[in-house]
Write an enzyme that holds these catalytic residues in place. Structure first.
Site: not given
Length: 418
Positions: A22-23, A116, A304, A121-125, A92, A396
């Site tokens: 999935k990932n 989820c 996970d 779960r920031p996206i700053d990076q 995500r 999912r």
């Protein structure tokens, strides 16, 4: 509403074939946009996450064809337009479209990605990587407008080895002028899978799977064929199922090295497990020993698998300790396990599990994907009937989970209830 109903205590025997990752799939599908001609991706799991990404591709004007375990994408007709919130918040991985649209068109408009609720779960990076390569980012609430007059290679140091930020920076860097170096990169196998795909298109990426990735930008990328690696989290989930209820249950089509830390911990517990070149065979084992587990980035113990393995820890004789270092809100499964008869205490980012516990089925809720997998495993083990509500997150991430478990002896079905 749809409910997963499990009558526990059934022996699991036979073979479970693991699907594509999935990932990895959720990054490979958006990455297809970077090609100028048709791309074929094989071993794609048929789950709602991949369906949602195919829907975004179709919305953007790509030609998308699905066949059994494969997806063919012709991106030559794609148009750059805003991705609406109702599409981006389904998962995500929608934020990989930020990277590929920025790389291809130097402009992207979309909303904050979904996924989820397992903590911040920031996206700053990811945004740090974009900015280093020459982009400007304007945030309007949860809407992003990202532009770049020119993308230029740069030295990017990630403050943490984020899988998403590593992949997103890599996706943009393949079309930037000059060399990009990503330091403190994540090492997960899915990153290697994406890098291999991009190199097959004509990218120049070295070091994927190590903490330093180097990318020399190219002007164009061509269509190619690639294959998704086996899903290591699905692999681990079914291995745990075998340790709970297996009678020589075979988990096939896997890469054992990708779940090495789980296998080592199981051997430490005393689980009866045989490891082959592309399979494991695992059986329920009595008198399991307690262990300590700490989640870490690959090759450490996968976050996970933290929630799924908690069920197995309830069967160890004594006190096990599990520390979560990646997400701060990943114990939503614990109250439900306690309702079923477990003895688990939450203390900050760790849980103490006293075993062995007899579990009894009751009604529980899948608050997120891996919590749902945990409760499926608990239901397989528990006496009487377990009903799991809000099963969307489970579907999912696990292809044909009901069929796969039924084929090896589980009593599990999806029911419609008021």
């Amino acid at each position: 509403m749809k409910v997963l109903e499990i009558n526990g205590g059934k022996k699991l025997e036979g073979t479970v074939r693991i699907s594509g990752s999935k990932n990895a799939s959720v990054a490979l599908i958006p990455a297809a946009i970077l090609a100028d001609s048709e791309v074929t991706i094989c071993n794609v799991p048929e789950i709602t996450d991949t369906d949602a990404l195919a829907e975004i591709l179709d919305y953007l004007g790509a030609t998308v064809k699905r066949a059994s375990e494969s997806i063919v994408v012709d991106p030559s007709t794609i148009k750059n337009k805003e991705i609406p919130e109702e599409m981006s918040n389904k998962l995500r991985a929608s934020y990989y479209f930020m990277a590929v649209l920025l790389a291809k068109f130097k402009h992207v408009e979309m909303y904050f990605p979904g996924g989820c609720a397992i903590g911040a779960r920031p996206i700053d990076q990811t945004l740090k990587g974009f900015k280093a390569l020459g982009a400007t980012v304007n945030e309007e609430g949860n809407r992003y407008v990202i532009d770049a007059k020119k993308l230029t290679g740069a030295h990017v140091y990630l403050d943490m080895p984020s899988v998403g930020a590593t992949i997103n920076t890599m996706l943009v860097a393949v079309k930037a002028e000059g060399e990009t170096i990503i330091e403190n990169a994540a090492k997960e196998p899915e990153i290697v899978n994406v890098a291999t795909f991009l190199n097959n298109m004509g990218a120049q990426i070295t070091g994927a799977g190590t903490s330093e990735i180097r990318i020399i930008g190219v002007e164009s990328l061509e269509g190619c064929y690639t294959e998704v690696i086996p899903d290591r989290i699905e692999t681990g989930t079914y291995i745990i199922a075998g340790a709970l209820m297996g009678d020589h249950l075979k988990i096939d089509n896997i890469i054992p090295e990708h779940v090495e830390m789980l296998i080592l911990k199981m051997k430490e517990m005393g689980v009866e497990i045989e490891v082959g070149p592309d399979y494991v065979i695992v059986s329920k084992t009595a008198n399991l020993k307690p262990v300590q587990i700490k989640t870490q980035g690959y090759p450490g113990f996968a976050t996970d698998l933290q929630q799924p393995v908690t069920v197995l820890l309830t069967q160890c004789e004594g006190k096990s300790i599990l520390e979560e270092t990646v997400y701060e809100n990943r114990f939503k499964n614990v109250p439900y396990l306690n309702d079923m008869g477990a003895n688990i205490q939450i203390s900050g980012n760790r849980i103490d599990i006293e075993g062995a516990s007899n579990l009894t089925g009751c009604q529980v809720e899948a608050t997120d994907l891996r919590a749902g997998a945990c409760l499926v495993l608990a239901g397989l083990l528990a006496e009487e009937t377990t009903k799991i509500t809000n099963i969307g997150p489970v579907l999912r991430g696990y292809e044909n989970i009901v069929e796969k478990l039924t084929d090896v002896g589980a009593s599990i079905k999806i029911k419609e209830e008021n």
